[in-house]
Design a protein around this motif. Sequence first.
Motif, PDB file in Angstrom:
ATOM      1  N   GLN A  46       0.841  -1.197   0.000  1.00 47.20           N
ATOM      2  CA  GLN A  46       0.000   0.000   0.000  1.00 47.20           C
ATOM      3  C   GLN A  46       0.884   1.256   0.000  1.00 47.20           C
ATOM      4  N   PRO A  47       0.424   2.318  -0.652  1.00 47.97           N
ATOM      5  CA  PRO A  47       1.184   3.574  -0.631  1.00 47.97           C
ATOM      6  C   PRO A  47       1.285   4.129   0.796  1.00 47.97           C
ATOM      7  N   ARG A  48       2.333   4.889   1.052  1.00 53.50           N
ATOM      8  CA  ARG A  48       2.537   5.461   2.392  1.00 53.50           C
ATOM      9  C   ARG A  48       1.483   6.495   2.744  1.00 53.50           C
ATOM     10  N   THR A  49       1.081   7.275   1.761  1.00 57.94           N
ATOM     11  CA  THR A  49       0.074   8.306   2.013  1.00 57.94           C
ATOM     12  C   THR A  49      -1.315   7.713   1.826  1.00 57.94           C
ATOM     13  N   LYS A  50      -2.246   8.135   2.633  1.00 55.86           N
ATOM     14  CA  LYS A  50      -3.628   7.677   2.551  1.00 55.86           C
ATOM     15  C   LYS A  50      -4.476   8.747   1.882  1.00 55.86           C
ATOM     16  N   LEU A  51      -5.483   8.323   1.173  1.00 55.19           N
ATOM     17  CA  LEU A  51      -6.409   9.247   0.528  1.00 55.19           C
ATOM     18  C   LEU A  51      -7.492   9.617   1.534  1.00 55.19           C
ATOM     19  N   THR A  52      -7.217  10.645   2.341  1.00 55.27           N
ATOM     20  CA  THR A  52      -8.107  10.989   3.449  1.00 55.27           C
ATOM     21  C   THR A  52      -9.308  11.824   3.019  1.00 55.27           C
ATOM     22  N   LYS A  53      -9.226  12.532   1.906  1.00 57.11           N
ATOM     23  CA  LYS A  53     -10.326  13.395   1.491  1.00 57.11           C
ATOM     24  C   LYS A  53     -11.300  12.701   0.546  1.00 57.11           C
ATOM     25  N   SER A  54     -10.894  11.587  -0.014  1.00 63.97           N
ATOM     26  CA  SER A  54     -11.777  10.857  -0.932  1.00 63.97           C
ATOM     27  C   SER A  54     -12.737   9.985  -0.142  1.00 63.97           C
ATOM     28  N   PRO A  55     -14.002   9.929  -0.555  1.00 60.01           N
ATOM     29  CA  PRO A  55     -14.967   9.098   0.164  1.00 60.01           C
ATOM     30  C   PRO A  55     -14.654   7.612   0.029  1.00 60.01           C
ATOM     31  N   ILE A  56     -14.973   6.853   1.065  1.00 56.69           N
ATOM     32  CA  ILE A  56     -14.811   5.405   1.024  1.00 56.69           C
ATOM     33  C   ILE A  56     -15.691   4.867  -0.100  1.00 56.69           C
ATOM     34  N   GLY A  57     -15.160   3.946  -0.886  1.00 62.52           N
ATOM     35  CA  GLY A  57     -15.879   3.390  -2.022  1.00 62.52           C
ATOM     36  C   GLY A  57     -15.606   4.104  -3.325  1.00 62.52           C
ATOM     37  N   SER A  58     -14.848   5.204  -3.272  1.00 64.91           N
ATOM     38  CA  SER A  58     -14.514   5.937  -4.494  1.00 64.91           C
ATOM     39  C   SER A  58     -13.613   5.101  -5.386  1.00 64.91           C
ATOM     40  N   VAL A  59     -13.749   5.298  -6.685  1.00 66.72           N
ATOM     41  CA  VAL A  59     -12.897   4.627  -7.658  1.00 66.72           C
ATOM     42  C   VAL A  59     -11.715   5.531  -7.972  1.00 66.72           C
ATOM     43  N   VAL A  60     -10.518   4.948  -7.936  1.00 67.50           N
ATOM     44  CA  VAL A  60      -9.294   5.681  -8.255  1.00 67.50           C
ATOM     45  C   VAL A  60      -8.716   5.070  -9.523  1.00 67.50           C
ATOM     46  N   PRO A  61      -8.749   5.794 -10.657  1.00 64.22           N
ATOM     47  CA  PRO A  61      -8.156   5.256 -11.889  1.00 64.22           C
ATOM     48  C   PRO A  61      -6.642   5.467 -11.907  1.00 64.22           C
ATOM     49  N   HIS A  62      -5.944   4.571 -12.592  1.00 64.64           N
ATOM     50  CA  HIS A  62      -4.482   4.669 -12.711  1.00 64.64           C
ATOM     51  C   HIS A  62      -4.100   4.146 -14.085  1.00 64.64           C
ATOM     52  N   GLU A  63      -3.253   4.895 -14.801  1.00 67.92           N
ATOM     53  CA  GLU A  63      -2.804   4.492 -16.132  1.00 67.92           C
ATOM     54  C   GLU A  63      -1.290   4.532 -16.189  1.00 67.92           C
ATOM     55  N   PHE A  64      -0.689   3.517 -16.827  1.00 67.13           N
ATOM     56  CA  PHE A  64       0.759   3.441 -16.964  1.00 67.13           C
ATOM     57  C   PHE A  64       1.116   2.527 -18.127  1.00 67.13           C
ATOM     58  N   ARG A  65       2.371   2.429 -18.445  1.00 74.36           N
ATOM     59  CA  ARG A  65       2.871   1.502 -19.469  1.00 74.36           C
ATOM     60  C   ARG A  65       3.570   0.348 -18.772  1.00 74.36           C
ATOM     61  N   ASN A  66       3.293  -0.880 -19.209  1.00 77.71           N
ATOM     62  CA  ASN A  66       3.952  -2.038 -18.596  1.00 77.71           C
ATOM     63  C   ASN A  66       5.332  -2.251 -19.207  1.00 77.71           C
ATOM     64  N   GLU A  67       6.003  -3.322 -18.796  1.00 75.52           N
ATOM     65  CA  GLU A  67       7.366  -3.563 -19.251  1.00 75.52           C
ATOM     66  C   GLU A  67       7.450  -3.862 -20.747  1.00 75.52           C
ATOM     67  N   LEU A  68       6.329  -4.167 -21.382  1.00 71.88           N
ATOM     68  CA  LEU A  68       6.293  -4.396 -22.829  1.00 71.88           C
ATOM     69  C   LEU A  68       5.897  -3.136 -23.602  1.00 71.88           C
TER      70      LEU A  68
END
Length: 100
Positions: A46-68
């Motif tokens: 888990q990340p060190r920082t917590k998402l304290t202002k976002s409501p519980i149940g919120s969806v957090v999107p994340h986009e990145f490029r994999n090793e390929l």
Amino acid sequence: MRNIIAITGLVIALAGCSTDGGGTTGAIDIGPGIRPIPGSITYRGQPRTKLTKSPIGSVVPHEFRNELGQRVEENYIIQPDRSLKLVSRRVFRDPFGLDD
């Protein structure tokens, strides 16, 4: 009997996958219970920082490029303890990089 178990397992595994016909070739959706990969927010825990202002149940999107070099989109849900739970991943497998 062993063949029936193997075929059943394969059918169940493939049932969770689908291809996206929306202009990308071979985009795959993978459902709940998936493990983080390099690039995922929770790959090394888990990340060190917590998402304290976002409501519980919120969806957090994340986009990145994999090793390929493929584009990966992931969605996390904020849990009651403020940890993130990985719930979906989509890997865009366009061999020519046209899925951007």
